[in-house]
Design an enzyme around this catalytic site. Sequence first.
Site, PDB file in Angstrom:
ATOM      1  N   HIS A 230      -3.508  -4.917   0.286  1.00 53.42           N
ATOM      2  CA  HIS A 230      -2.888  -5.474   1.497  1.00 53.42           C
ATOM      3  C   HIS A 230      -2.938  -7.008   1.455  1.00 53.42           C
ATOM      4  O   HIS A 230      -3.922  -7.599   1.922  1.00 53.42           O
ATOM      5  CB  HIS A 230      -3.648  -5.008   2.738  1.00 53.42           C
ATOM      6  CG  HIS A 230      -3.447  -3.570   3.059  1.00 53.42           C
ATOM      7  ND1 HIS A 230      -2.461  -3.119   3.903  1.00 53.42           N
ATOM      8  CD2 HIS A 230      -4.111  -2.461   2.645  1.00 53.42           C
ATOM      9  CE1 HIS A 230      -2.519  -1.808   4.010  1.00 53.42           C
ATOM     10  NE2 HIS A 230      -3.509  -1.377   3.248  1.00 53.42           N
TER      11      HIS A 230
ATOM     12  N   CYS B 121       0.839  -1.202   0.000  1.00 51.37           N
ATOM     13  CA  CYS B 121       0.000   0.000   0.000  1.00 51.37           C
ATOM     14  C   CYS B 121       0.877   1.256   0.000  1.00 51.37           C
ATOM     15  O   CYS B 121       1.448   1.588  -1.035  1.00 51.37           O
ATOM     16  CB  CYS B 121      -0.984  -0.065   1.159  1.00 51.37           C
ATOM     17  SG  CYS B 121      -2.451   0.897   0.826  1.00 51.37           S
TER      18      CYS B 121
ATOM     19  N   GLU C 263      -1.480  -9.071   3.276  1.00 52.06           N
ATOM     20  CA  GLU C 263      -1.375  -9.693   4.610  1.00 52.06           C
ATOM     21  C   GLU C 263      -2.721 -10.144   5.170  1.00 52.06           C
ATOM     22  O   GLU C 263      -2.780 -11.073   5.978  1.00 52.06           O
ATOM     23  CB  GLU C 263      -0.678  -8.743   5.607  1.00 52.06           C
ATOM     24  CG  GLU C 263      -1.463  -7.500   6.040  1.00 52.06           C
ATOM     25  CD  GLU C 263      -1.292  -6.307   5.123  1.00 52.06           C
ATOM     26  OE1 GLU C 263      -1.004  -6.500   3.924  1.00 52.06           O
ATOM     27  OE2 GLU C 263      -1.472  -5.158   5.588  1.00 52.06           O
TER      28      GLU C 263
HETATM   29  N1  GLN Z   1      -1.880   6.765   2.866  1.00 54.18           N
HETATM   30  C1  GLN Z   1      -1.990   6.052   1.634  1.00 54.18           C
HETATM   31  C2  GLN Z   1      -3.347   6.257   0.994  1.00 54.18           C
HETATM   32  O1  GLN Z   1      -4.268   6.642   1.614  1.00 54.18           O
HETATM   33  C3  GLN Z   1      -1.710   4.577   1.828  1.00 54.18           C
HETATM   34  C4  GLN Z   1      -2.679   3.897   2.734  1.00 54.18           C
HETATM   35  C5  GLN Z   1      -2.188   2.586   3.271  1.00 54.18           C
HETATM   36  O2  GLN Z   1      -0.991   2.306   3.237  1.00 54.18           O
HETATM   37  N2  GLN Z   1      -3.061   1.786   3.812  1.00 54.18           N
HETATM   38  O3  GLN Z   1      -3.523   6.027  -0.181  1.00 54.18           O
END
Ligand code: GLN
Length: 538
Positions: free
Chosen positions: A509, A383, A511
């Site tokens: 994600h 992410c 995970e």
């Molecule tokens: N802050 C980033 C976004 O909002 C990544 C979010 C995250 O890593 N879950 O796109």
Amino acid sequence: MTKFVFVTGGVCSGLGKGITASSIALLLKAKGYKVFMQKFDPYMNVDPGTMSPIQHGEVFVTADGCETDLDLGHYERFIDEELNYTSNITNGKIYSSVIEKERRGDFLGATIQIVPHISNEIKNKIYEAGTTSGADIVITEIGGTVGDIESSVMMESLRQFRLEQGRENTFFVHTTLVPYLYGSNELKTKPTQNSIIELRRLGIQPDIVVTRAPIDLGDAVKKKIALFGSIPPENIIEAKDVTNIYEIPINFHKQNIEEIILAQFGLKVTKSDLAAWQHLLNTVENLNGEVEIALVGKYVELEDAYLSVKEALKAAGYQYKTKVKINWIDSESLEKEGINLKEVFKSSSGILVPGGFGSRGIEGKILACQYARENKIPYLGICLGMQIAVIEFARNVCGLSDASSKEFNEICPNPVIDLMADQKAVINKGGTLRLGNYECRLQKGTLAYKDYGCDTIYERHRHRYEFNNKYRELLESKGMVFSGVNPESGLVEIIELPNHPHFIASQFHPEFKSRPTKAHPLFISFIGASIDYCKHKK
Ligand code: GLN
């Protein structure tokens, strides 16, 4: 007809109520029953999505896009079932739904009261979990400790629930602590007795008491708790401290916990199929190698903030019978002048940058990513970790020295990470991220394709910003491969660098889909590459 198991906690928090609930669900599933799980959190936030990781640890995301308590991660990892919007209910959710109904006029002039309106809403959420999941047995954990003001209405709803459904369809498990006093060298049952009394004052008689203790209780202590608790001694289930949480279901199984529950429900008791779990336990107890992974994050003093990432790394290690040691690295510490990155990453054979929000520590993460790229150390970005990889590549390979994300710099001249049109109009912070499962098509011949072994995947998201496709051609011309893309929106899901032994990052994600018995392909290949790197680094 669905049966319902409720897991409450007494004496103090942190006794492993979530693991108890998960273990019971796992054991009932091993008997061939379809199980589903639910957690009630007695706070007023609608969900934990807006809470700081310092307050709450990780926010776990379900496939259908709900931001939930990290206990749901334990549940999914133990029972290997996808949970959904009915799985995490908070006081905030209950109250806002009742107030919304009142505003709509649904209650036809009635005075809205805690009992019955709030308690009915709570009971409906329990029934809903049963009907929507089609489970034979729903296991509901109540957050907090019996006696808390916050959870008192939830307890009242459970009392009513048993009244409606009867003893043959409901089962109460109460988890407590039996402390050991050094000096007099004895276990004390009074806190457990008091907590059962507290539960009874709320109209609930437990059917099983699970006792957390550092040593075996012994017959005398067990009998004492049974007598004061009005339950048979065999319904006192010992949860002795363990070094490995995967032992807990097996320990409960040895004490027949699932058979006691099934007998009360009048359900058939078959032979348990615990082969996969037993195999996991054997693997974990016989790991013979070790690989070190640097996890570069903002909340590294608080490992719970990255709980699923930690578990996914460990699970991938099991594939290679290898222990994964995580070196927790505070990203801000990398921003200090004169920092020696070689020293920082000396013992690590892989670098992982996990998800995150806000601008603190960003430059440190970019430095870590650059170090991995230039020194050919395996990199996994998740992410924010993918966004970091894109920014680093744009700055240091494509010559866009002012490249950044609009999240960190609103007037950034080269926003390689930007808000999409549908996110620009968003005012409310809660529940408005891009959440849950989205489709991703993988390009043949890439590392991602090799890892997954198929061309279409669904993975869970939790982010607001996206890769800015205006820069795609430039980055591609310099060697970045966009190996995973959403077929509908064209949004970038996975990037990789083929001229590097192992450099891959995803906007989603992975995970959240990893299981201890079924590690995630991206983590398996990352750990595999890290083990190779470790072997070949002099
Ligand atoms: N802050 C980033 C976004 O909002 C990544 C979010 C995250 O890593 N879950 O796109």
